[in-house]
Design a protein around this motif. Structure first.
Motif: not given
Ligand SMILES: [Zn+2]
Length: 154
Positions: A96-120
């Motif tokens: 059940d991935p996070y769905l990233v809305p895009t108008y051009i078929g791809h999009r850059y996403v900055g992942c900062r961690g999840k569930g309280g465990e943050e990373h750069k």
């Protein structure tokens, strides 16, 4: 009931943003839109009426194009460029991935961690058809294409 109303608002916003950002030729012989729902594209619907003689024009009188689109959105409490967190579907797993809305078929996403465990911030290019996985925390993202159906994109 409330969440249903929110979803409808979001869909409206996404569709009209896609229309405004498309690169169709500009038709200027259109009625000025006084709200987002009346915007028909990057055309005359985004040209203001101008100021009356002897008065100083307000933003609403003279703003055109994307600036006007943004002002119309603000009047309705809608952030048309979606500068807040754009992801609101999925749970970040392979199933059940996070769905990233895009108008051009791809999009850059900055992942900062999840569930309280943050990373750069770790930058991922999320492409349509290929889920992207963050090497740091394992969160999975998938692209969700929102542009015009059948519109050519890469
Ligand atoms: Zn991550």
């Amino acid at each position: 009931m409330l969440s249903r109303a929110l979803r409808v608002t979001r869909n409206t916003r996404l569709l009209s943003t896609s229309r405004v950002l498309s690169s169709a030729p500009v038709n200027v012989n259109q009625k000025t839109a006084s709200k987002l729902a009346e915007v028909t594209g990057p055309d005359g619907s985004l040209i203001g009426p101008g100021a009356k003689e002897g008065t100083i024009p307000t933003d609403l009188d003279q703003a055109t194009g994307l600036e006007r689109y943004e002002i119309l959105g603000k009047r309705e409490g809608i952030d048309v460029f979606n500068l807040d967190k754009p992801i609101f579907e999925g749970s970040g797993t392979m199933k059940d991935p996070y769905l990233v809305p895009t108008y051009i078929g791809h999009r850059y996403v900055g992942c900062r961690g999840k569930g309280g465990e943050e990373h750069k911030a770790y930058w991922l290019d999320v492409k349509e058809g290929t889920p992207a996985r963050c090497w740091q925390c394992g969160t999975v993202y998938a692209a969700k294409y929102l542009g015009e159906p059948g519109h050519h994109h890469h």
